[in-house]
Write an enzyme that holds these catalytic residues in place. Structure first.
Site, PDB file in Angstrom:
ATOM      1  N   SER A  12       0.934  -1.265   0.002  1.00 25.43           N
ATOM      2  CA  SER A  12      -0.327  -0.043   0.212  1.00 25.43           C
ATOM      3  C   SER A  12       0.639   0.761  -0.415  1.00 25.43           C
ATOM      4  O   SER A  12       0.697   2.482   0.109  1.00 25.43           O
ATOM      5  CB  SER A  12      -0.885   0.134   1.034  1.00 25.43           C
ATOM      6  OG  SER A  12      -0.399   0.572   2.446  1.00 25.43           O
ATOM      7  N   ASN A  13       2.301   1.178   0.687  1.00 23.60           N
ATOM      8  CA  ASN A  13       3.016   2.335   0.489  1.00 23.60           C
ATOM      9  C   ASN A  13       3.661   2.207  -0.851  1.00 23.60           C
ATOM     10  O   ASN A  13       3.523   3.522  -1.305  1.00 23.60           O
ATOM     11  CB  ASN A  13       3.448   1.885   1.527  1.00 23.60           C
ATOM     12  CG  ASN A  13       3.654   2.566   2.724  1.00 23.60           C
ATOM     13  OD1 ASN A  13       3.620   4.077   3.266  1.00 23.60           O
ATOM     14  ND2 ASN A  13       3.363   1.633   3.922  1.00 23.60           N
ATOM     15  N   LEU A  84      11.369  -6.376   4.544  1.00 21.28           N
ATOM     16  CA  LEU A  84      11.559  -6.870   5.486  1.00 21.28           C
ATOM     17  C   LEU A  84      12.854  -7.464   5.929  1.00 21.28           C
ATOM     18  O   LEU A  84      12.687  -7.841   7.272  1.00 21.28           O
ATOM     19  CB  LEU A  84      10.375  -7.937   6.123  1.00 21.28           C
ATOM     20  CG  LEU A  84       8.626  -7.182   6.153  1.00 21.28           C
ATOM     21  CD1 LEU A  84       8.084  -8.467   6.492  1.00 21.28           C
ATOM     22  CD2 LEU A  84       8.745  -5.784   6.571  1.00 21.28           C
ATOM     23  N   ASN A 101      14.117   4.290   5.111  1.00 21.58           N
ATOM     24  CA  ASN A 101      12.638   3.368   6.154  1.00 21.58           C
ATOM     25  C   ASN A 101      11.986   4.064   6.367  1.00 21.58           C
ATOM     26  O   ASN A 101      11.961   5.123   7.167  1.00 21.58           O
ATOM     27  CB  ASN A 101      13.260   2.007   6.740  1.00 21.58           C
ATOM     28  CG  ASN A 101      12.395   1.168   6.965  1.00 21.58           C
ATOM     29  OD1 ASN A 101      11.736   0.809   6.367  1.00 21.58           O
ATOM     30  ND2 ASN A 101      13.174   0.917   8.136  1.00 21.58           N
ATOM     31  N   HIS A 103       9.799   3.066   9.901  1.00 21.10           N
ATOM     32  CA  HIS A 103       9.038   2.011  10.752  1.00 21.10           C
ATOM     33  C   HIS A 103       7.621   1.990  11.529  1.00 21.10           C
ATOM     34  O   HIS A 103       7.669   3.692  11.547  1.00 21.10           O
ATOM     35  CB  HIS A 103      10.598   2.139  11.537  1.00 21.10           C
ATOM     36  CG  HIS A 103       9.759   0.813  12.713  1.00 21.10           C
ATOM     37  ND1 HIS A 103      10.210   0.075  12.260  1.00 21.10           N
ATOM     38  CD2 HIS A 103       9.996   1.212  14.280  1.00 21.10           C
ATOM     39  CE1 HIS A 103      10.177  -1.389  14.013  1.00 21.10           C
ATOM     40  NE2 HIS A 103      10.509   0.126  14.863  1.00 21.10           N
ATOM     41  N   ASP A 144      16.738  -0.767  12.341  1.00 21.70           N
ATOM     42  CA  ASP A 144      15.509   0.527  12.655  1.00 21.70           C
ATOM     43  C   ASP A 144      16.904   1.498  13.870  1.00 21.70           C
ATOM     44  O   ASP A 144      15.973   2.081  14.540  1.00 21.70           O
ATOM     45  CB  ASP A 144      14.994  -0.111  13.692  1.00 21.70           C
ATOM     46  CG  ASP A 144      13.826  -1.261  12.934  1.00 21.70           C
ATOM     47  OD1 ASP A 144      13.640  -0.536  11.489  1.00 21.70           O
ATOM     48  OD2 ASP A 144      13.479  -2.101  13.389  1.00 21.70           O
TER      49      ASP A 144
HETATM   50  C1  GAR Z   1       3.895  -0.738   6.933  1.00 18.40           C
HETATM   51  O1  GAR Z   1       3.268  -0.942   7.902  1.00 18.40           O
HETATM   52  C2  GAR Z   1       5.375  -0.600   6.970  1.00 18.40           C
HETATM   53  O2  GAR Z   1       5.729   0.318   8.114  1.00 18.40           O
HETATM   54  C3  GAR Z   1       5.496  -1.467   7.778  1.00 18.40           C
HETATM   55  O3  GAR Z   1       5.443  -2.903   7.028  1.00 18.40           O
HETATM   56  C4  GAR Z   1       4.416  -2.475   6.790  1.00 18.40           C
HETATM   57  C5  GAR Z   1       3.603  -2.346   5.204  1.00 18.40           C
HETATM   58  O4  GAR Z   1       2.346  -1.909   4.703  1.00 18.40           O
HETATM   59  N1  GAR Z   1       7.015  -2.306   7.865  1.00 18.40           N
HETATM   60  C6  GAR Z   1       7.878  -2.720   8.856  1.00 18.40           C
HETATM   61  O5  GAR Z   1       7.425  -2.839   9.834  1.00 18.40           O
HETATM   62  C7  GAR Z   1       9.466  -2.226   8.398  1.00 18.40           C
HETATM   63  N2  GAR Z   1      10.506  -3.346   9.909  1.00 18.40           N
HETATM   64  P1  GAR Z   1       2.553  -2.074   2.833  1.00 18.40           P
HETATM   65  O6  GAR Z   1       2.836  -3.425   2.658  1.00 18.40           O
HETATM   66  O7  GAR Z   1       1.145  -1.967   2.843  1.00 18.40           O
HETATM   67  O8  GAR Z   1       3.442  -1.003   2.638  1.00 18.40           O
END
Ligand code: GAR
Length: 189
Positions: A12-13, A84, A101, A103, A144
């Site tokens: 989604s990001n 990840l 990144n 977080h 992180d």
């Molecule tokens: C997001 O909330 C991001 O902050 C997190 O994974 C999600 C991915 O959502 N990232 C981490 O936890 C990294 N350590 P998305 O696939 O819908 O963008």
């Protein structure tokens, strides 16, 4: 300025960042890289006509395949948008202060190995925190722990669950992540 997005999941990001920079003449999303075949992030890229690369953890650690792909597309900045895997030192050396990144918590709390996605939200709710949020930061060789670029908070109440917290964090990411990337680019340009 050419940017590459790395993702591991639904993306989604990735979708939101692609939309944000779609009509920007200065900043182009030129690649989406993913360590999971079939991930939603890849579909968003394909629909937008952006080249993609799928790689295994071993290929990422070895770096050459990923580095060549980034070089071919003249990538200046790397964005981890829901990615990840731990970034190997060779990629950090290739992009000093140029890997960002997001977080899903207020670092330094709830960061480090194993702290990603719902694991973070489960831990925050279990600890009965009054607030959480997102941290947008540079990536270094430790999980992180790179310099913070910006943080954004949301408040929590007794009725919040890991799921409602995830939704609040998602809203913060959609409102702030692309803009913060843009501001950072304008600062370093
Ligand atoms: C997001 O909330 C991001 O902050 C997190 O994974 C999600 C991915 O959502 N990232 C981490 O936890 C990294 N350590 P998305 O696939 O819908 O963008």
């Amino acid at each position: 300025m050419n940017i590459a997005l790395f993702a591991s999941g639904t993306g989604s990001n990735v979708y939101n960042i692609i939309q944000h920079f779609k009509s920007n003449d200065l900043i182009n999303v030129v690649a989406v890289l993913c360590n999971k075949a079939g991930a939603g992030a890849l579909n968003h890229a394909k629909k937008a006509g952006i080249p993609t690369l799928i790689f295994s953890k071993e290929e990422f650690d070895n770096s050459i395949k990923v580095e060549e792909f980034l070089a071919e597309r003249k990538v200046d900045l790397v964005i981890l948008a829901g990615f990840l895997l731990k970034v190997p030192q060779s990629l950090i050396d290739l992009y000093p202060n140029k890997i960002i990144n997001v977080h899903p918590a207020l670092l330094p709390d709830y960061g480090g190995k194993g702290m990603y996605g719902m694991n973070v939200h489960n831990a925050v709710i279990a600890a009965k925190e009054k607030k959480s949020g997102i941290t947008i930061h540079l990536v270094n060789e430790r999980y992180d722990e790179g310099a913070t670029i910006d943080q954004f908070e949301c408040s929590l109440n007794q009725s919040d669950t890991p799921k409602t917290l995830a939704q609040k964090v998602s809203v913060l990411e959609k409102s702030h992540f692309p803009k913060t990337i843009e501001e950072y680019i304008l600062k370093i340009k």
